[in-house]
Design an enzyme around this catalytic site. Sequence first.
Site, PDB file in Angstrom:
ATOM      1  N   GLY A  51       0.838  -1.197   0.000  1.00 55.92           N
ATOM      2  CA  GLY A  51       0.000   0.000   0.000  1.00 55.92           C
ATOM      3  C   GLY A  51       0.865   1.236   0.000  1.00 55.92           C
ATOM      4  N   CYS A  78       5.338  -6.079   1.669  1.00 56.95           N
ATOM      5  CA  CYS A  78       5.687  -4.659   1.657  1.00 56.95           C
ATOM      6  C   CYS A  78       4.994  -3.918   2.807  1.00 56.95           C
ATOM      7  CB  CYS A  78       5.356  -4.069   0.286  1.00 56.95           C
ATOM      8  SG  CYS A  78       6.175  -2.510  -0.024  1.00 56.95           S
ATOM      9  N   TYR A  79       4.053  -3.022   2.502  1.00 57.84           N
ATOM     10  CA  TYR A  79       3.331  -2.334   3.578  1.00 57.84           C
ATOM     11  C   TYR A  79       2.716  -3.349   4.545  1.00 57.84           C
ATOM     12  CZ  TYR A  79      -0.154   0.497   6.039  1.00 57.84           C
ATOM     13  OH  TYR A  79      -0.903   1.099   7.015  1.00 57.84           O
ATOM     14  N   HIS A 164       8.240  -7.803  -3.603  1.00 55.06           N
ATOM     15  CA  HIS A 164       6.951  -8.204  -4.173  1.00 55.06           C
ATOM     16  C   HIS A 164       7.059  -9.558  -4.886  1.00 55.06           C
ATOM     17  CE1 HIS A 164       4.646  -4.551  -3.351  1.00 55.06           C
ATOM     18  NE2 HIS A 164       5.814  -3.941  -3.442  1.00 55.06           N
ATOM     19  N   SER A 218     -21.404  -7.799 -27.231  1.00 56.03           N
ATOM     20  CA  SER A 218     -20.698  -7.125 -28.322  1.00 56.03           C
ATOM     21  C   SER A 218     -20.070  -8.135 -29.276  1.00 56.03           C
ATOM     22  CB  SER A 218     -19.604  -6.216 -27.759  1.00 56.03           C
ATOM     23  OG  SER A 218     -18.533  -6.999 -27.286  1.00 56.03           O
ATOM     24  N   GLY A 219     -19.953  -9.380 -28.816  1.00 49.93           N
ATOM     25  CA  GLY A 219     -19.295 -10.382 -29.641  1.00 49.93           C
ATOM     26  C   GLY A 219     -17.823 -10.527 -29.316  1.00 49.93           C
ATOM     27  N   GLY A 220     -17.307  -9.638 -28.510  1.00 51.22           N
ATOM     28  CA  GLY A 220     -15.938  -9.767 -28.028  1.00 51.22           C
ATOM     29  C   GLY A 220     -15.900 -10.864 -26.971  1.00 51.22           C
ATOM     30  N   VAL A 221     -14.683 -11.273 -26.596  1.00 49.36           N
ATOM     31  CA  VAL A 221     -14.593 -12.395 -25.673  1.00 49.36           C
ATOM     32  C   VAL A 221     -15.229 -12.053 -24.321  1.00 49.36           C
ATOM     33  CG1 VAL A 221     -12.187 -11.837 -25.174  1.00 49.36           C
ATOM     34  CG2 VAL A 221     -13.049 -14.065 -24.552  1.00 49.36           C
ATOM     35  N   ASP A 222     -15.046 -10.825 -23.842  1.00 43.50           N
ATOM     36  CA  ASP A 222     -15.550 -10.473 -22.511  1.00 43.50           C
ATOM     37  C   ASP A 222     -17.069 -10.592 -22.425  1.00 43.50           C
ATOM     38  OD1 ASP A 222     -12.945  -9.770 -22.429  1.00 43.50           O
ATOM     39  OD2 ASP A 222     -13.278  -7.609 -22.280  1.00 43.50           O
ATOM     40  N   SER A 223     -17.754  -9.899 -23.336  1.00 45.47           N
ATOM     41  CA  SER A 223     -19.212  -9.918 -23.221  1.00 45.47           C
ATOM     42  C   SER A 223     -19.771 -11.271 -23.627  1.00 45.47           C
ATOM     43  CB  SER A 223     -19.840  -8.780 -24.033  1.00 45.47           C
ATOM     44  OG  SER A 223     -19.665  -8.997 -25.408  1.00 45.47           O
ATOM     45  N   SER A 224     -19.091 -11.981 -24.526  1.00 44.16           N
ATOM     46  CA  SER A 224     -19.569 -13.314 -24.900  1.00 44.16           C
ATOM     47  C   SER A 224     -19.518 -14.253 -23.701  1.00 44.16           C
ATOM     48  CB  SER A 224     -18.715 -13.900 -26.022  1.00 44.16           C
ATOM     49  OG  SER A 224     -18.782 -13.082 -27.154  1.00 44.16           O
ATOM     50  N   LYS A 361      -7.610 -10.714 -18.721  1.00 45.97           N
ATOM     51  CA  LYS A 361      -8.032 -11.249 -20.010  1.00 45.97           C
ATOM     52  C   LYS A 361      -7.725 -12.733 -20.204  1.00 45.97           C
ATOM     53  CE  LYS A 361      -9.754  -9.590 -23.829  1.00 45.97           C
ATOM     54  NZ  LYS A 361     -10.748  -8.505 -23.791  1.00 45.97           N
TER      55      LYS A 361
END
Length: 505
Positions: A51, A78-79, A164, A218-224, A361
């Site tokens: 943080g 870390c923090y 990290h 939309s036909g993109g991978v996310d919305s599909s 993604k």
Amino acid sequence: NVIVLDFGGQYSQLIARRVREASIYCEILPYNTPMDEILKRKPKAIVFSGGPASVYSENAPVCDKRIFDTGIPILGICYGMQLMCHMLGGRVEPAETAEYGRAELVVEEEDGIFSGLEKNLTVWMSHGDSIITLPEGFRTLARTKNTPHAAIGNGRNLFGVQFHPEVVHTPRGREILNNFLFGIAGCTGTWSMKTFVEEQIRLIRERVGNGRALCALSGGVDSSVAAVITHRALGDNLTCIFVDHGLLRKDEARKVIETFKDKFHINLIAVDASDRFLKRLEGVTDPEAKRRIIGEEFIRVFEDEAKKLGKIDFLVQGTLYPDVIESGTQTAAVIKTHHNVGGLPQDLNFELIEPLRDLFKDEVRKVGLQLGLPEEIVYRQPFPGPGLAVRVLGEVTREKLSILREADAIVTEEVKKAGLDRELWQAFAVLTDVKSVGVMGDERTYAYTVAIRAVTSEDGMTADWARLPYDLLDNMSTRIVNEVPGVNRVVYDITSKPPATIEWE
Ligand code: XMP
């Protein structure tokens, strides 16, 4: 399961992702989550994130101190480590030399979190404070030149690392985290994307009940992927709306309709709203204004369609984690107003369902395969919600859009022919607002410049320009100038992100 307590660190999601990659279910909770909320989840382990604050500053975020008495294994990063140290009676102060970037770690105790690793490790540091004295019962497990207590532990369940382990610049970070998760905390690693899908289906059913939901497809991978998960949960109580905003690529609308209506039997309404969008974009040149207008108009079209359908309470969106963070969270500054988050108007009448909000993604692609979506959709390159409007620089007109569509189709085709489409995060054409002089068949031309943008990336948060073969660039350039009227020059964008972004607007 594992809980990441978020103290506002840049990498909290990355920690969660590493835990998921170890096949362990992981949830991120804010640092001030009440103890009983945490205990209710019966965590096998807790990770304190990093943080930006200093533990000794006035408003430093702190957790409930009783957490250290539960016996649950805790790893502070870390923090998170400094806080653990501070709350248990150790001392933290500004370091004499702040440490940013690569550092050489010397391990002093080779079992525990460093089990099976070499004595000398490269790690990634980013801190201005350091531990001066350890709390009672703690030992130093590793040091670097500038940080004498770079890793600490109490010999039982409490561990801390100043570096990290979650970032790729700590090459053995994954092993260190896994040592903590499996070795110390005894996690089993049985969680998978299949469990994720089942969990999301359950959550959606629980929230929506007998209600009805709309999905922005939309036909993109996310919305599909979001649509198919929700379809599994709600069946015909989900209606998908596909808005053709007139800013899509060549043949895109037709393909989306065919896939989801005919193949997946999803309740799909296709709306051709291009006139509406283009009218509102007339004369608008400011990129943020364009994004805002499109985001707003998108929701309006939805509201209009939803009204026709009767009472609908939920809107499903394929928002991913990078969209969320770039639209500004508590810690991250606003870089672009993303279409599916910041662009929402205030008077929105739907509640949002965002099943992919915590994922990157590549994780969404795994979920897509899990759901049985065809590879053609799963491995499709990302396409921004505002579509070609952010690739037509300056004012968006039908003429410019049609030039860009043709040029873009050539880029896509050539990249695919060269077998590079899966290796690249994205490859597309941009229509710059620049006209320049050329000569074609002894005639002077004065026409547009097309820019080709091709990048490699892991998650869209950072990206490098792709070292495309000269022959491929040559093919694209030759074809574009010859086949697309209105273009007489092609340039290649050789900027990484940061400092540039992937899209041009
Ligand atoms: P930038 O241009 O910000 O893009 O580096 C990062 C990734 O996000 C995509 N992108 C968007 N995706 N809505 C989206 O769903 C948007 O408004 C949007 N803007 C950019 C971009 O294509 C890249 O993959």
